[in-house]
Motif scaffolding. Sequence first.
Motif, PDB file in Angstrom:
ATOM      1  N   ASN A 163      29.884 -33.047  -2.873  1.00 13.00           N
ATOM      2  CA  ASN A 163      28.900 -32.719  -1.838  1.00 13.00           C
ATOM      3  C   ASN A 163      29.505 -31.861  -0.742  1.00 13.00           C
ATOM      4  O   ASN A 163      28.792 -31.090  -0.085  1.00 13.00           O
ATOM      5  N   VAL A 222      31.039 -39.028  -4.678  1.00 12.14           N
ATOM      6  CA  VAL A 222      30.180 -37.847  -4.548  1.00 12.14           C
ATOM      7  C   VAL A 222      30.872 -36.758  -3.733  1.00 12.14           C
ATOM      8  O   VAL A 222      30.239 -35.969  -3.034  1.00 12.14           O
ATOM      9  N   GLN A 258      31.943 -37.613   2.747  1.00 11.90           N
ATOM     10  CA  GLN A 258      31.662 -37.670   1.310  1.00 11.90           C
ATOM     11  C   GLN A 258      32.904 -37.396   0.464  1.00 11.90           C
ATOM     12  O   GLN A 258      32.993 -37.875  -0.672  1.00 11.90           O
ATOM     13  N   ASN A 275      30.424 -37.974  -9.953  1.00 14.47           N
ATOM     14  CA  ASN A 275      30.258 -39.369  -9.542  1.00 14.47           C
ATOM     15  C   ASN A 275      30.202 -40.300 -10.747  1.00 14.47           C
ATOM     16  O   ASN A 275      30.767 -41.407 -10.724  1.00 14.47           O
ATOM     17  N   VAL A 313      27.601 -32.673  -8.692  1.00 19.45           N
ATOM     18  CA  VAL A 313      27.893 -33.886  -7.920  1.00 19.45           C
ATOM     19  C   VAL A 313      27.617 -35.129  -8.767  1.00 19.45           C
ATOM     20  O   VAL A 313      28.412 -36.074  -8.814  1.00 19.45           O
ATOM     21  N   THR A 314      26.495 -35.111  -9.463  1.00 16.87           N
ATOM     22  CA  THR A 314      26.116 -36.243 -10.312  1.00 16.87           C
ATOM     23  C   THR A 314      27.140 -36.476 -11.420  1.00 16.87           C
ATOM     24  O   THR A 314      27.536 -37.616 -11.692  1.00 16.87           O
TER      25      THR A 314
END
Length: 275
Positions: free
Chosen positions: A208, A205, A200, A39, A35-36
């Motif tokens: 998610n 992100v 989301q 993003n 996810v990080t």
Amino acid sequence: MTVRKNQATLTTDEKRRFVAALLELKRSGRYDEFVTTHNAFILGDTDNGERTGHRSPSFLPWHRRFLLEFERALQSVDASVTLPYWDWTADRSVRSSLWGPDFLGGNGRARDGRVGDGPFSAASGDWPINVRVDGRTFLRRSLGSAVRELPTRAEVDSVLAMATYDMAPWNSASEGFRNHLEGWRGVNLHNRVHVWVGGQMATGVSPNDPVFWLHHAFIDKLWAEWQRRHPGSGYVPAAGTPNVVDLNEPMKPWNDVTPADLLDHTAHYTFDTDA
């Protein structure tokens, strides 16, 4: 060889194993790393600057590598698990089995989008949203709220008919197959599905929501279909293009793979519809 299947054909055991592997990646913290990463590239990819994962020719090979990394992570938990794909031209309803409580869970409530059932709901306690754009720590969806209809097969075919992969200015203003598939131009395929799901999925992100992986597995499949239809057309640009990834240029964040390395999906997996 890994075979990616239509989610609508998964057996009860295949669904159970897929969900269990997702939950284990989440529990271990590995899921949130994906996810990080996503993003960071959403925020960093701009039309007038360096762009790799989005708004650029490498949208498709970048996500192919991203999905491969995630699929390998799932298989480190359970070697039998593969990424299914969601054919949203066929499974178009909020009542599709995709959204069942035994699989991805259903829609969010009207007040705040909070998903109320399934293994990824807040009530399950197993799916906290840790990498987030606001203070809400629960999975959110608003299926069919912001846009009413998912793309149709006729719209997909109209994009698959485009013979040119991409062209200058190599961003969200470009004509060609890649940008129409990504959704910044024309009938809007990939982007529209993100917005249709909402929550989301309509943000940077988006991974998610586990449906992200099924959506992108289908986008990847559509790229493979386009390649079969247009064997004389290939990835461009070839070389010397500022701010975008050329055919033989390494892609961030891995720096060990080029678009050319990822043109043939059959080196890594097949789809259940491949001849």
